[in-house]
Design an enzyme around this catalytic site. Structure first.
Site, PDB file in Angstrom:
ATOM      1  N   ASP A 153       0.790  -0.936   0.327  1.00  0.00           N
ATOM      2  CA  ASP A 153       0.127   0.358  -0.527  1.00  0.00           C
ATOM      3  C   ASP A 153       1.142   1.108  -0.051  1.00  0.00           C
ATOM      4  O   ASP A 153       1.091   2.306   0.955  1.00  0.00           O
ATOM      5  CB  ASP A 153      -1.202  -0.485   1.390  1.00  0.00           C
ATOM      6  N   ARG A 185       0.409  13.612  10.095  1.00  0.00           N
ATOM      7  CA  ARG A 185      -0.816  13.411  10.396  1.00  0.00           C
ATOM      8  C   ARG A 185      -1.447  12.162  10.041  1.00  0.00           C
ATOM      9  O   ARG A 185      -1.045  10.840  10.264  1.00  0.00           O
ATOM     10  CB  ARG A 185      -0.589  13.319   8.561  1.00  0.00           C
ATOM     11  N   ASP A 214      -2.705   8.765  10.416  1.00  0.00           N
ATOM     12  CA  ASP A 214      -3.903   7.572   9.354  1.00  0.00           C
ATOM     13  C   ASP A 214      -4.869   7.081  10.037  1.00  0.00           C
ATOM     14  O   ASP A 214      -4.568   6.072  11.249  1.00  0.00           O
ATOM     15  CB  ASP A 214      -2.906   6.637   8.638  1.00  0.00           C
ATOM     16  N   TYR A 268     -10.994   4.079  13.441  1.00  0.00           N
ATOM     17  CA  TYR A 268     -10.757   2.383  13.085  1.00  0.00           C
ATOM     18  C   TYR A 268     -10.241   1.670  14.276  1.00  0.00           C
ATOM     19  O   TYR A 268      -9.903   0.713  14.412  1.00  0.00           O
ATOM     20  CB  TYR A 268     -10.324   1.810  11.483  1.00  0.00           C
ATOM     21  N   GLU A 298     -12.457  -2.486  17.924  1.00  0.00           N
ATOM     22  CA  GLU A 298     -14.012  -2.947  17.626  1.00  0.00           C
ATOM     23  C   GLU A 298     -15.040  -3.430  18.366  1.00  0.00           C
ATOM     24  O   GLU A 298     -14.064  -3.757  19.721  1.00  0.00           O
ATOM     25  CB  GLU A 298     -12.761  -4.323  16.606  1.00  0.00           C
ATOM     26  N   GLU A 320      -6.856  11.793  10.057  1.00  0.00           N
ATOM     27  CA  GLU A 320      -7.429  11.821   8.672  1.00  0.00           C
ATOM     28  C   GLU A 320      -8.560  10.601   9.244  1.00  0.00           C
ATOM     29  O   GLU A 320      -8.622   9.389   9.564  1.00  0.00           O
ATOM     30  CB  GLU A 320      -6.409  10.483   7.884  1.00  0.00           C
ATOM     31  N   HIS A 332      -3.156  11.480  -2.521  1.00  0.00           N
ATOM     32  CA  HIS A 332      -2.034  11.238  -3.314  1.00  0.00           C
ATOM     33  C   HIS A 332      -3.268   9.714  -3.059  1.00  0.00           C
ATOM     34  O   HIS A 332      -2.474   8.932  -3.722  1.00  0.00           O
ATOM     35  CB  HIS A 332      -0.979  10.942  -2.076  1.00  0.00           C
TER      36      HIS A 332
HETATM   37  C1  NOJ Z   1      -5.266   6.682   3.973  1.00  0.00           C
HETATM   38  C2  NOJ Z   1      -4.212   6.587   3.042  1.00  0.00           C
HETATM   39  O1  NOJ Z   1      -4.079   7.677   2.308  1.00  0.00           O
HETATM   40  C3  NOJ Z   1      -4.275   5.813   2.153  1.00  0.00           C
HETATM   41  O2  NOJ Z   1      -3.258   5.971   0.675  1.00  0.00           O
HETATM   42  C4  NOJ Z   1      -4.324   4.179   2.526  1.00  0.00           C
HETATM   43  O3  NOJ Z   1      -4.668   3.376   1.460  1.00  0.00           O
HETATM   44  C5  NOJ Z   1      -5.232   3.707   3.686  1.00  0.00           C
HETATM   45  N1  NOJ Z   1      -5.219   5.002   4.666  1.00  0.00           N
HETATM   46  C6  NOJ Z   1      -4.415   2.810   4.716  1.00  0.00           C
HETATM   47  O4  NOJ Z   1      -3.827   3.023   5.135  1.00  0.00           O
END
Ligand code: NOJ
Length: 541
Positions: free
Chosen positions: A62, A200, A202, A206, A209, A244, A308
């Site tokens: 990723d 930032r 991420d 989440y 749970e 985020e 992105h």
């Molecule tokens: C948000 C990020 O902006 C994205 O690029 C990523 O795939 C997901 N979170 C998972 O970390």
């Protein structure tokens, strides 16, 4: 260096992908030394804070959001010493640096997960979320719907399933485990000790749970996020946390509290700016701003047009999503998950009037703006690359080999090289000496915005003149702020969202205003005439 603890309210952010920016050693990947070389460019553009995409060691399933080691940087990007030097050089020039902090999940190649999956009684077993079956938490949505069929993945070695909100190669950490919580706080300390100005963070909705919920925005998640903030406030005052969380503004309120995040992205306004522009009608933007509750003075929205990822259409209705896809992603290949994998310029038909207009809104709506690298020169995209890589191609500096990004024969992804957006035409060198280029128009917006803190700190009032093609709002400093802050105290923003000339009567108490961008005076006691896609930032009084 700006010592004001509220510095982020006045800042213009720049989202920078180290891999894509500048390759100093010719291996085809950008690196921190390359970033150092390009400091002057960012100073020229006038941004105040850089947000770095993930640079940690990673198998790149990723693109780095799958971290394999939190305490290092990927060798492709350089060494920890290079990183420290970059921070020193950027700080000396007055630019702050924040980075992505990915806490919800790791890579499946992280040693913690390798240990965790090795046996049922491994000490790291409960660092991740394991289950006997894949029938738990069924009310949880899948985010990467084009790739994943379930949020559970089977691990044959131990015969159990592990939980993942993103790719199956990104197992979720188990935040119910206090060891995980402590470790993540230590990761934060490691980078903040080095001098980073914040994170930032991420995928924050989440973290925990709980059965019977959709596993987003849970109270337990907020409790941990408040712990993160306490570390910042107690040990590193002045550093920031940016959330985020792709959620509705009202659901973001619990994150945007003085004891949680200073900033949060305003996701839902973004598609609505594109909607309003295509319809030539302001209503979608009016509706979402009316739905955006006030936040406390320490907090700040973070505004963006592109980033992105795919242009996310999660925060729109099904009908709006279909409309956006039809209008902005006519080719199937442009669509990904619930979004559109295209860059700003191609989305806006490479029409500089439309790009400038959306930038003029980005830089004047309430919040701090983020510019996505390359959008300031109108870079194109490559929809044929996998995943979201088509909007992550090398920065286009000049018309030399690989757009001046790298001397390598092969770069991590190919440079954009097509008729409309090829690097031979779209590059920094070609625009820097032209006052009307997108680069210099963007730079001017940044310069004017930065000279007038009303944009970062002022109140916001939506105006609704009769002509609905016109989006208009006022920004005004409070009486207290007027005493201490420089620049205009009250600004009227008027934008023609349509491709036709428009006439509008503002009906406000001011008789005239001076455009901060052009210096021209406009009378407000009669109708204003705006050219297609024209915008004004009128200083009142
Ligand atoms: C948000 C990020 O902006 C994205 O690029 C990523 O795939 C997901 N979170 C998972 O970390």
């Amino acid at each position: 260096m700006n010592q004001d603890p509220l510095w982020y309210k006045d800042a213009v952010f720049y989202e920078l992908n180290v891999r894509a920016f500048c390759d100093s050693d010719g291996d085809g990947h950008g690196d921190f030394r390359g970033m150092i070389q390009k400091l002057d460019y960012l100073l020229y553009l006038g941004v105040n804070c850089v947000w770095l995409l993930p640079f940690y060691p990673s198998p790149l399933r990723d693109d780095g959001y799958d971290v394999a080691d939190y305490y290092n940087i990927s060798p492709k990007f350089g060494t920890l010493d290079d990183f420290r030097e970059m921070l020193d050089v950027y700080h000396a020039a007055g630019i702050k640096v924040i980075s992505d902090l990915i806490v919800n999940h790791t890579s499946d190649q992280h040693s913690w997960f390798i240990e965790s999956r090795s046996s049922l009684d491994n000490p790291k077993r409960h660092w991740y979320v394991w289950s006997e079956n894949d029938q738990r938490y069924l009310q949880t949505r899948i985010i990467f719907i084009d790739t994943e069929a379930s949020n559970w993945a089977y691990d044959p070695h131990t015969g159990q399933y592990y939980w993942h909100r993103f790719y199956s190669e990104q197992p979720d950490l188990n935040f119910d485990n206090s060891e995980v919580q402590e470790e993540i706080l230590n990761v934060m300390r490691f980078w903040l000790d080095m001098g980073l100005d914040g994170f930032r963070v991420d995928a924050i909705p989440y973290l925990f749970e709980r059965e019977g919920t959709n596993n987003e925005n849970l109270a337990e998640t907020h409790q941990f996020l408040k712990r993160m903030r306490r570390v910042v406030d107690d040990e590193y005052p002045g550093r920031i946390l940016l959330a985020e969380a792709n959620q509705w503004p009202r659901d973001l309120l619990p994150y945007l509290e003085p004891d949680e995040f200073q900033m949060a992205f305003h996701f839902p306004i973004m598609p609505r700016l594109f909607m309003a522009l295509r319809k030539g009608n302001r209503q979608d933007v009016v509706d979402i701003m009316n739905d955006t509750p006030p936040i406390s003075p320490e907090n700040q929205w973070c505004m963006f047009l592109r980033n992105h990822d795919e242009l996310t259409l999660e925060m729109v209705t099904e009908e709006q999503r279909q409309w956006m896809w039809k209008e902005y992603a006519p080719d199937d290949r442009m669509r990904l998950n619930l979004g559109i994998r295209r860059r700003l310029a191609p989305l806006l038909d490479n029409d500089i009037r439309k790009i400038n207009l959306l930038n003029a809104l980005l830089f004047s709506l309430p919040g701090s703006p983020i510019v996505y690298y390359g959008d300031e020169i109108g870079m194109g995209d490559n929809i044929w690359l996998a995943d979201r890589n088509g909007v992550r191609t090398p920065m286009q500096w000049d018309e030399s080999k690989n757009a001046g990004f790298s001397g390598a024969d092969i770069t991590y992804e190919p440079v954009i090289n097509d008729n409309g957006y090829g690097y031979q035409k779209v590059n920094v060198a070609a625009q820097i000496d032209k006052p009307d280029s997108l680069l210099n128009m963007t730079r001017n917006l940044i310069k004017v915005r930065s000279a007038h803190p009303v944009f970062g700190r002022g109140g916001f009032t939506m105006l609704e003149p009769e002509n609905t093609a016109i989006l208009a709002y006022e920004r005004e400093l409070s009486e207290a702020a007027k005493m201490v802050v420089e620049g205009a105290a009250r600004v009227l923003v008027v934008a023609n969202m349509s491709g036709e000339e428009q006439k509008v009567t503002m009906g406000i108490d001011a008789v005239q205003g001076t455009d901060l961008l052009t210096g021209q005076t406009h009378h407000l006691n009669g109708p204003l005439i705006l050219n297609p896609y024209e915008y004004l930032w009128l200083k009142l009084g």
